[in-house]
Motif scaffolding. Structure first.
Motif, PDB file in Angstrom:
ATOM      1  N   THR A   9     -64.742 -47.093  52.718  1.00 11.46           N
ATOM      2  CA  THR A   9     -64.362 -47.870  51.547  1.00 11.46           C
ATOM      3  C   THR A   9     -62.431 -46.977  51.402  1.00 11.46           C
ATOM      4  O   THR A   9     -61.490 -47.869  50.358  1.00 11.46           O
ATOM      5  CB  THR A   9     -64.592 -48.629  50.444  1.00 11.46           C
ATOM      6  N   VAL A  12     -59.462 -43.365  55.775  1.00  5.16           N
ATOM      7  CA  VAL A  12     -59.872 -43.300  56.862  1.00  5.16           C
ATOM      8  C   VAL A  12     -61.060 -43.417  56.988  1.00  5.16           C
ATOM      9  O   VAL A  12     -61.090 -44.853  58.613  1.00  5.16           O
ATOM     10  CB  VAL A  12     -59.828 -41.120  56.514  1.00  5.16           C
ATOM     11  N   THR A  31     -71.381 -46.315  49.693  1.00  5.61           N
ATOM     12  CA  THR A  31     -70.679 -46.647  48.628  1.00  5.61           C
ATOM     13  C   THR A  31     -71.266 -46.077  47.009  1.00  5.61           C
ATOM     14  O   THR A  31     -72.287 -46.250  47.331  1.00  5.61           O
ATOM     15  CB  THR A  31     -69.418 -47.703  48.002  1.00  5.61           C
ATOM     16  N   ARG A  32     -70.126 -45.624  46.172  1.00  9.10           N
ATOM     17  CA  ARG A  32     -71.073 -45.409  44.594  1.00  9.10           C
ATOM     18  C   ARG A  32     -70.954 -47.341  44.361  1.00  9.10           C
ATOM     19  O   ARG A  32     -71.587 -47.147  43.110  1.00  9.10           O
ATOM     20  CB  ARG A  32     -69.767 -44.595  44.580  1.00  9.10           C
ATOM     21  N   ASN A 143     -50.276 -42.003  51.763  1.00  9.14           N
ATOM     22  CA  ASN A 143     -49.638 -41.350  50.731  1.00  9.14           C
ATOM     23  C   ASN A 143     -48.005 -42.521  49.866  1.00  9.14           C
ATOM     24  O   ASN A 143     -48.235 -42.365  49.278  1.00  9.14           O
ATOM     25  CB  ASN A 143     -49.409 -40.175  50.651  1.00  9.14           C
TER      26      ASN A 143
END
Ligand SMILES: NC(=O)c1ccc[n+]([C@@H]2O[C@H](COP(=O)([O-])OP(=O)(O)OC[C@H]3O[C@@H](n4cnc5c(N)ncnc54)[C@H](OP(=O)(O)O)[C@@H]3O)[C@@H](O)[C@H]2O)c1
Length: 283
Positions: A9, A12, A31-32, A143
């Motif tokens: 998710t 990268v 994924t969590r 970023n």
């Protein structure tokens, strides 16, 4: 057999998922929270499986039947301190090939506060029986998403170090190197440092985003102390110290690595390209 992409998710991992699918591979995404909006945005063909690095045993379902795995060395915002346990579980489950997206600054020693969280995993990977490839990229172009709020609200970027010069890398190029390492022979035991094709100064990156969205975007340079206050709710203090220390060396990140071109066969994407790819995020 599916390839397990952790961090699917994320920036990268998301690109790697799409590139694996486009190349005809089955993908399983960790994924969590499979119910999160980010997980819901994963392509339909992806098998989404829950698991949390902080509780390594929860990765068992995700690892079942997997031979190739991409590991993002991150737990929340911090380093992946459970990495060695996850690695042992992966080997036990039959994983044979691993790409490891992490962080390494070889000029700093093991006791450095940033490095200390990462090095045990590096050593565990290198001692493992896996066909591993480290990916230690330069600064991500992504970023600059940090600037979305200011650009959308008032057409301004407030940041320190306008002359900071960095060979920032497009996430799709990091993912393309990972794709090659996962699916081709000849990358085992290698360390790649993907960077962009040229260094870009902060103030020029701001200008290029403005050009991509067709709007004048102003750069307001913060002093290091103003930057500390600006970031204090976003990053831990040791990370802010690290950013400010790096900023004192404007060309410290300007080095261009040959790895993207050598591994993928084509030059890395420019910041101008990244800004065009993500223009809608800044509108
Ligand atoms: N940003 C840079 O300039 C830079 C430079 C060099 C290296 N790096 C390295 O790049 C990596 C970050 O990559 P990225 O920007 O693509 O990531 P990202 O967009 O920040 O996303 C983080 C991903 O990690 C997953 N994650 C976080 N904690 C987890 C946990 N406890 N269990 C399972 N999954 C977890 C998240 O999945 P869910 O939220 O779905 O669970 C998410 O998909 C880090 O290893 C960093 O050191 C970054």
């Amino acid at each position: 057999m599916p390839t397990l992409v952790t961090g699917a998710t994320g920036t990268v991992g998301g690109s790697l998922v799409r590139q694996l699918l486009a190349a005809g591979h089955e993908v399983r995404a960790l994924t969590r929270d499979p119910a999160s909006p980010a997980a819901a945005r994963l392509p339909r063909e992806v098998e989404v499986v829950a698991g949390d690095f902080a509780r390594p045993h929860t990765l068992a379902p995700a690892l079942r039947g997997v031979q190739r795995m991409h590991l993002v060395a991150q737990d929340g915002y911090g380093p992946l301190t459970t990495g060695p346990e996850i690695l042992a579980l992966a080997e036990e489950a039959g994983v044979r090939r691993l790409t490891h997206l992490g962080h390494n600054d070889p000029s700093r020693d093991d006791d450095d506060p940033i490095e200390a969280g990462h090095r045990p995993l590096h050593r565990a990977i290198e001692k493992s029986g896996l066909e591993w490839t480290h990916l230690f990229p330069g600064e991500f172009m992504a970023n600059t998403w940090e600037w979305v709020g200011g650009i959308r609200a008032e057409g301004v970027v407030r940041a320190p170090f306008g002359d900071w010069n960095s060979a920032m890398v497009h996430e799709a190029d990091i993912a393309a190197v990972a794709l090659a390492a996962l699916t081709e022979e000849g990358h085992a035991g290698r360390t790649y440092q993907p960077t962009g094709p040229e260094p870009v100064r902060r103030r020029d990156a701001v200008r290029m985003i403005g050009e991509a969205i067709g709007r004048d975007v102003r750069f307001v340079e913060l002093t290091p102390e103003q930057a500390r206050a600006h970031w204090q709710d976003v990053y831990p203090p040791e990370v802010i110290d690290w950013f400010l220390e790096m900023g004192a060396h404007p060309d410290g990140n300007a080095w261009v690595s040959p790895d993207v071109e050598e591994v993928t066969g084509r030059p890395g994407r420019t910041f101008r390209q990244w800004a065009a790819d993500h223009a809608d995020d800044f509108r």
